[in-house]
Design a protein around this motif. Structure first.
Motif, PDB file in Angstrom:
ATOM      1  N   THR A  42       0.858  -1.183   0.000  1.00 54.17           N
ATOM      2  CA  THR A  42       0.000   0.000   0.000  1.00 54.17           C
ATOM      3  C   THR A  42       0.890   1.228   0.000  1.00 54.17           C
ATOM      4  OG1 THR A  42      -1.730  -1.176   1.209  1.00 54.17           O
ATOM      5  CG2 THR A  42      -1.817   1.232   1.255  1.00 54.17           C
ATOM      6  N   VAL A  43       0.504   2.242  -0.768  1.00 49.87           N
ATOM      7  CA  VAL A  43       1.299   3.457  -0.890  1.00 49.87           C
ATOM      8  C   VAL A  43       0.489   4.659  -0.417  1.00 49.87           C
ATOM      9  CG1 VAL A  43       2.602   4.961  -2.439  1.00 49.87           C
ATOM     10  CG2 VAL A  43       2.544   2.478  -2.856  1.00 49.87           C
ATOM     11  N   ILE A  44       1.070   5.429   0.504  1.00 52.46           N
ATOM     12  CA  ILE A  44       0.508   6.702   0.932  1.00 52.46           C
ATOM     13  C   ILE A  44       1.265   7.785   0.179  1.00 52.46           C
ATOM     14  CG2 ILE A  44       0.030   8.252   2.864  1.00 52.46           C
ATOM     15  CD1 ILE A  44      -1.362   5.619   3.238  1.00 52.46           C
ATOM     16  N   GLU A  45       0.537   8.632  -0.553  1.00 54.82           N
ATOM     17  CA  GLU A  45       1.190   9.610  -1.410  1.00 54.82           C
ATOM     18  C   GLU A  45       0.947  11.045  -0.960  1.00 54.82           C
ATOM     19  OE1 GLU A  45       1.459   8.051  -5.806  1.00 54.82           O
ATOM     20  OE2 GLU A  45      -0.615   7.836  -5.098  1.00 54.82           O
ATOM     21  N   ALA A  85       6.114   9.830  -1.105  1.00 56.49           N
ATOM     22  CA  ALA A  85       5.319   8.634  -0.844  1.00 56.49           C
ATOM     23  C   ALA A  85       5.961   7.778   0.242  1.00 56.49           C
ATOM     24  CB  ALA A  85       5.155   7.810  -2.121  1.00 56.49           C
ATOM     25  N   VAL A  86       5.121   6.996   0.905  1.00 54.62           N
ATOM     26  CA  VAL A  86       5.570   5.964   1.837  1.00 54.62           C
ATOM     27  C   VAL A  86       4.928   4.661   1.396  1.00 54.62           C
ATOM     28  CG1 VAL A  86       5.464   5.099   4.197  1.00 54.62           C
ATOM     29  CG2 VAL A  86       5.894   7.517   3.789  1.00 54.62           C
ATOM     30  N   THR A  87       5.740   3.618   1.241  1.00 55.40           N
ATOM     31  CA  THR A  87       5.252   2.313   0.788  1.00 55.40           C
ATOM     32  C   THR A  87       5.293   1.322   1.939  1.00 55.40           C
ATOM     33  OG1 THR A  87       6.047   2.719  -1.458  1.00 55.40           O
ATOM     34  CG2 THR A  87       5.603   0.432  -0.851  1.00 55.40           C
ATOM     35  N   CYS A 102      -4.906  14.582   7.113  1.00 53.76           N
ATOM     36  CA  CYS A 102      -3.619  13.935   6.883  1.00 53.76           C
ATOM     37  C   CYS A 102      -3.603  13.352   5.472  1.00 53.76           C
ATOM     38  CB  CYS A 102      -3.354  12.866   7.940  1.00 53.76           C
ATOM     39  SG  CYS A 102      -4.487  11.461   7.910  1.00 53.76           S
ATOM     40  N   ASP A 103      -2.503  12.667   5.112  1.00 52.12           N
ATOM     41  CA  ASP A 103      -2.304  12.211   3.741  1.00 52.12           C
ATOM     42  C   ASP A 103      -2.981  10.879   3.425  1.00 52.12           C
ATOM     43  OD1 ASP A 103      -0.733  14.325   2.624  1.00 52.12           O
ATOM     44  OD2 ASP A 103       0.910  13.679   3.914  1.00 52.12           O
ATOM     45  N   GLY A 104      -3.430  10.173   4.434  1.00 53.29           N
ATOM     46  CA  GLY A 104      -4.111   8.909   4.178  1.00 53.29           C
ATOM     47  C   GLY A 104      -4.153   8.039   5.417  1.00 53.29           C
ATOM     48  N   ILE A 105      -4.991   7.019   5.353  1.00 49.70           N
ATOM     49  CA  ILE A 105      -5.207   6.117   6.486  1.00 49.70           C
ATOM     50  C   ILE A 105      -5.102   4.684   5.981  1.00 49.70           C
ATOM     51  CG2 ILE A 105      -6.879   5.344   8.225  1.00 49.70           C
ATOM     52  CD1 ILE A 105      -8.188   8.121   8.018  1.00 49.70           C
ATOM     53  N   PHE A 152      -1.475   8.541   8.454  1.00 46.71           N
ATOM     54  CA  PHE A 152      -0.166   8.944   7.941  1.00 46.71           C
ATOM     55  C   PHE A 152      -0.148  10.414   7.539  1.00 46.71           C
ATOM     56  CE2 PHE A 152       0.418   4.453   7.609  1.00 46.71           C
ATOM     57  CZ  PHE A 152       1.785   4.230   7.569  1.00 46.71           C
ATOM     58  N   GLU A 153       0.910  11.099   7.952  1.00 47.17           N
ATOM     59  CA  GLU A 153       1.177  12.453   7.459  1.00 47.17           C
ATOM     60  C   GLU A 153       2.635  12.516   7.033  1.00 47.17           C
ATOM     61  OE1 GLU A 153       1.083  16.264   6.145  1.00 47.17           O
ATOM     62  OE2 GLU A 153      -0.574  14.870   6.514  1.00 47.17           O
ATOM     63  N   LEU A 154       2.863  12.924   5.784  1.00 53.60           N
ATOM     64  CA  LEU A 154       4.214  13.027   5.225  1.00 53.60           C
ATOM     65  C   LEU A 154       4.679  14.474   5.291  1.00 53.60           C
ATOM     66  CD1 LEU A 154       3.060  10.336   4.144  1.00 53.60           C
ATOM     67  CD2 LEU A 154       4.258  10.778   1.998  1.00 53.60           C
ATOM     68  N   LYS A 155       5.882  14.672   5.825  1.00 53.42           N
ATOM     69  CA  LYS A 155       6.457  16.009   5.926  1.00 53.42           C
ATOM     70  C   LYS A 155       7.809  16.048   5.214  1.00 53.42           C
ATOM     71  CE  LYS A 155       3.276  18.145   8.245  1.00 53.42           C
ATOM     72  NZ  LYS A 155       2.471  19.148   7.505  1.00 53.42           N
TER      73      LYS A 155
END
Length: 205
Positions: free
Chosen positions: A23-26, A36-38, A75-78, A91-94
């Motif tokens: 799963t990818v959070i973009e 992104a975080v994979t 935030c960027d996604g759950i 998830f929150e990407l900074k």
């Protein structure tokens, strides 16, 4: 997956997906250092709640009565799992790893959590309190000298606001931070490398 089935019975399926591989959070901004975080999770069904769903909640496109009107951050996604363990990560990407950015990420995560918990409460057969809720703040890899300089700057701050910000950041960098008031644990991950689901679980259990 039960949670996916319940959500898509009430909301458009385009806001959700389930994968058993990764799963990818973009991050939407093209200028962000961390895009992104994979998360790798071979064999485990993981629900992705896209940022578009949180945005629809924020703007009122999807009305949930229990949501506070004063919080406008998302935030960027759950992601969530409900097989054997009931866990939800926000998830929150900074792009930078510092006390101010992590404070902002914390606020975005808490606002998103409030909204999503309200949604869960509205779903028959789903109990928000049966899930362990965790905020994940992801940042790019940091140079040691940058972290040292940031720590030195924090040590010069004296007012309560700066002190609380510094405490949260310091604890986050050394492990996890438990927010009892909001029943949430926060943890930090380094973006740019593939995370495993077991690594995320180990950070909170």
């Amino acid at each position: 997956m039960e949670l996916y089935d319940k959500l898509t019975a009430h909301y458009p399926a385009e806001h959700f997906s389930v994968s058993t591989t990764q799963t990818v959070i973009e991050e939407e901004s093209s200028s962000a250092r961390l895009r992104a975080v994979t998360i790798s999770h071979d064999g485990t069904s993981v629900l992705l709640v896209r940022k578009s769903f949180l945005e629809a909640l924020r703007t009122g496109a999807f009305h949930v009565a229990a949501i506070s009107a004063t919080k406008d951050k998302i935030c960027d996604g759950i992601i969530a799992i409900d097989e054997n363990q009931h866990l939800i990560w926000y998830f929150e990407l900074k792009s930078n790893c510092n006390a101010n950015r992590c404070r902002d990420a914390r606020q975005q995560i808490l606002a998103s959590q409030e909204r999503f918990k309200a949604v869960l409460t509205s779903l028959a057969g789903i109990a928000a309190e049966s899930y362990l809720h965790t905020g994940v703040i992801a940042t790019p890899p940091q140079k040691v000298e940058d972290l040292v300089k940031a720590r030195q700057r924090r040590n010069t701050l004296t007012d309560d606001s700066h002190a609380e910000r510094s405490r949260f950041f310091s604890e986050l960098m050394t492990g996890s931070v438990r927010d009892e008031e909001n029943d949430t644990t926060f943890c930090h991950v380094v973006g740019g490398e593939v995370l495993t689901l077991s690594t995320l679980i180990a950070k909170i259990l």
